[in-house]
Enzyme design. Structure first.
Site, PDB file in Angstrom:
ATOM      1  CG  ASP A   1      -1.790  -1.391   1.218  1.00  0.00           C
ATOM      2  OD1 ASP A   1      -2.134  -1.857   0.339  1.00  0.00           O
ATOM      3  OD2 ASP A   1      -2.001  -1.856   2.309  1.00  0.00           O
TER       4      ASP A   1
ATOM      5  CD  GLU B   1      -9.571  -2.029  -1.304  1.00  0.00           C
ATOM      6  OE1 GLU B   1     -10.160  -2.181  -0.235  1.00  0.00           O
ATOM      7  OE2 GLU B   1      -8.506  -2.934  -1.465  1.00  0.00           O
TER       8      GLU B   1
END
Length: 567
Positions: free
Chosen positions: A72, A245
């Site tokens: 991420d 997301e």
């Protein structure tokens, strides 16, 4: 035994001989052991991936730029300096932060979460805790916004120096879901975008939405009336897209761009983009989405890079655009033990002003041309390719690459003294959600060798050694213990939470120390030891697939750890 594993074990003999000199130090030879304490002399890690056995040209760089469990990634720039923050889940210290001046050579400089009063991560499973962050620099201050799952929700921390210290969290109780983004508009207004439940009842499993709030920096809270729906479901809700997301907003040439992840963080992962002229107007999806994925490629391809998505964009001082994103290097089609890693690719804006990271059907390259300009920072580390890493525990400060679980404060069980990492054992298993006595380093290669030298314990009731660890329910422990007559080595596995003894070897009491060696090659893992010059096996070609995310579940990569426990 595979040929590659044999080479790895042979290489460890050379490493071991070089490391033997450490035990000649007088202060180590005369150490007075404390009851219930394990003494680790040094820890060595060496990568051996075939895909990295290529010489780079002067103008090339190697993907991933940060290998191993650094998922991420989010990136920001202050002048000539770039900074990346990544997820850390239940591991401390939390939120690793890397520094670079050329986007390809990086150094770990600190962490955003280093104190229990910031965020408490005790008692949670390993894939909870700190999810995807966004890091931004604005007006003299660095910001990280992220989520502490089961530990407080979404929050913001700030720092003048990205190496830290970072502030106490600003909690955002109104902002639900995960993966928040903070965007500083050029009119001075600040916005927070994030993933959360869709309006009304979800229409299908994985139906999520992206929401936007305006943030008040004086009150340090979102404006309650400002909540706005940006994306419902994904690029085309009629096709039931899942897990929209990881939003990031940018303003480029008068357009607001919204880059998100879609498809879940597994094999169907991707990055998609939307845009609008005004934040009060709907975001329109790009007709050629996704702008990054590997799900459309042959699953049988050699040395596959998979699960690509979750991108963040950055503009260089030279005017180029680049994207950092997560992807995995897999074996046996979809298995990976190294976790989700940080990759880098250029961004192309020539298609009617839309950003594209990789055209459909193209594979992510392992090697490509470097970004223009930039310089290699003085304290750069090797975060990719085949490298070795050694910690001899001569410093009173723990190296930044070590991690642990539970509370940030580890001084009740860890001491660095006399050239040893001294671990005070406890009756806590690695399978417990209570804090184990466990000091861990990320696995950054599919094929590797790791070793540690430990003192033979002078007291019984102590098991100490090296663990190959994925999570509480899937790991190996290669341990040494004192018996009534001498010493014993053993290898145990924990699979689906069930502990099993796999192998054991009785030793004589000769010498003061022993080297424990773990060697892995994708789906195989072996355990051996050395008391003199010869390396002897304890267990060869055990199943390493239990250390893969696909089998163990969750979101983390495997680690190699030093562990001590009482029995």
């Amino acid at each position: 035994m595979s040929v590659k594993l044999f080479r790895v074990l042979a290489a460890s003999a050379v490493i071991a001989l070089a490391s033997c000199s450490q035990m000649q130090k007088e202060h180590k030879a005369n150490i007075q052991q404390q009851t219930g304490t394990a003494y680790f002399d040094w820890f060595k890690y060496q990568g051996h991936d075939d895909v990295f056995n290529h010489t780079l040209a002067d103008d090339e760089f190697q993907n991933p730029v940060i290998s191993g469990f650094y998922p991420d990634p989010s990136i920001t720039r202050k002048g000539k300096d770039y900074y990346i923050a990544t997820s850390s889940f239940a591991y401390n210290n939390g939120l690793p932060i890397f520094h670079s001046r050329d986007l390809v050579n990086w150094a770990l400089i600190g962490h955003g979460l280093t104190r229990d009063e910031q965020i408490e991560l005790s008692g949670i499973d390993i894939s909870s805790g700190i999810y995807a962050p966004t890091i931004r620099y604005h007006d003299g201050l660095f910001y990280i916004i992220t989520t502490a799952v089961y530990s407080g929700g979404n929050f913001i921390i700030t720092a003048e120096d990205p190496a830290g210290p970072w502030s106490q969290p600003i909690l955002l109780p109104e902002v639900g879901g995960i993966d928040p983004d903070i965007f500083f508009d050029d009119d001075g207004r600040i916005y927070i975008a994030h993933n959360d439940a869709p309006p009304g009842k979800p229409l299908y499993d994985g139906h999520r939405a992206i929401w936007l709030w305006e943030y008040d920096p004086i009150a340090q809270q979102v404006k309650p009336e400002s909540r706005k729906l940006l994306v419902d479901g994904g690029t085309d809700i009629s096709k039931k897209p899942i897990w929209i997301e990881a939003p990031h907003i940018y303003k480029v040439n008068g357009w607001y761009y919204l880059v998100c992840a879609e498809g879940g963080t597994g094999y169907n992962h991707s990055a998609v983009v939307f845009r609008t002229r005004d934040l009060s107007e709907p975001f329109i999806p790009y007709h050629a989405n996704p702008i990054l994925t590997q799900r459309d490629l042959d699953i049988e391809r050699v040395n596959p890079i998979t699960t690509a998505g979750h991108a963040d964009l950055i503009k260089t001082p030279q005017g180029e655009w680049w994207a950092v994103f997560l992807a995995t290097r897999s074996y046996n089609k979809t298995l990976y033990n190294t976790g989700r890693e940080t990759f880098l690719l250029p961004v192309d804006w020539t298609n009617e002003g839309w950003p594209e990271i990789l055209p459909p059907g193209e594979t992510i390259p392992y090697r490509l041309k470097k970004p223009a300009g930039g310089e290699k920072i003085a304290n750069t580390e090797q975060t990719t390719g085949n490298f070795s890493w050694l910690d001899e525990f001569e410093s009173e400060q723990l190296d930044l690459h070590w991690s642990w679980l539970g509370r940030h404060n580890n001084t009740n069980w860890l001491t660095l003294n006399n050239g040893f990492a001294q671990l005070k054992a406890a009756k806590r298993q690695l399978s417990s959600l209570e804090q184990p006595v466990y000091l861990a380093r990320r696995v950054q290669h599919q094929t590797y060798q790791a070793s540690t030298q430990v003192l033979l314990p002078q007291y019984s009731g102590l098991q100490l050694g090296i663990t190959a660890y994925q999570n509480e329910k899937f790991h190996y422990f290669f341990a040494l213990e004192k018996t009534d007559t001498a010493y014993r080595l053993f290898v145990e596995s924990v699979v689906k939470g069930q502990r099993r003894m796999l192998a054991s070897v009785d030793l004589d009491s000769g010498g003061d120390a022993i080297e424990l060696i773990v060697s892995a090659d994708k789906d195989k893992i072996s355990f051996s030891y050395r008391q003199s010059e010869a390396i002897k096996p304890v267990l060869t070609n055990a199943d390493a697939t239990i250390l893969s995310t696909a089998k163990a579940g969750g979101f983390v990569g495997s680690m190699l750890g030093l562990h001590a426990r009482k029995f």
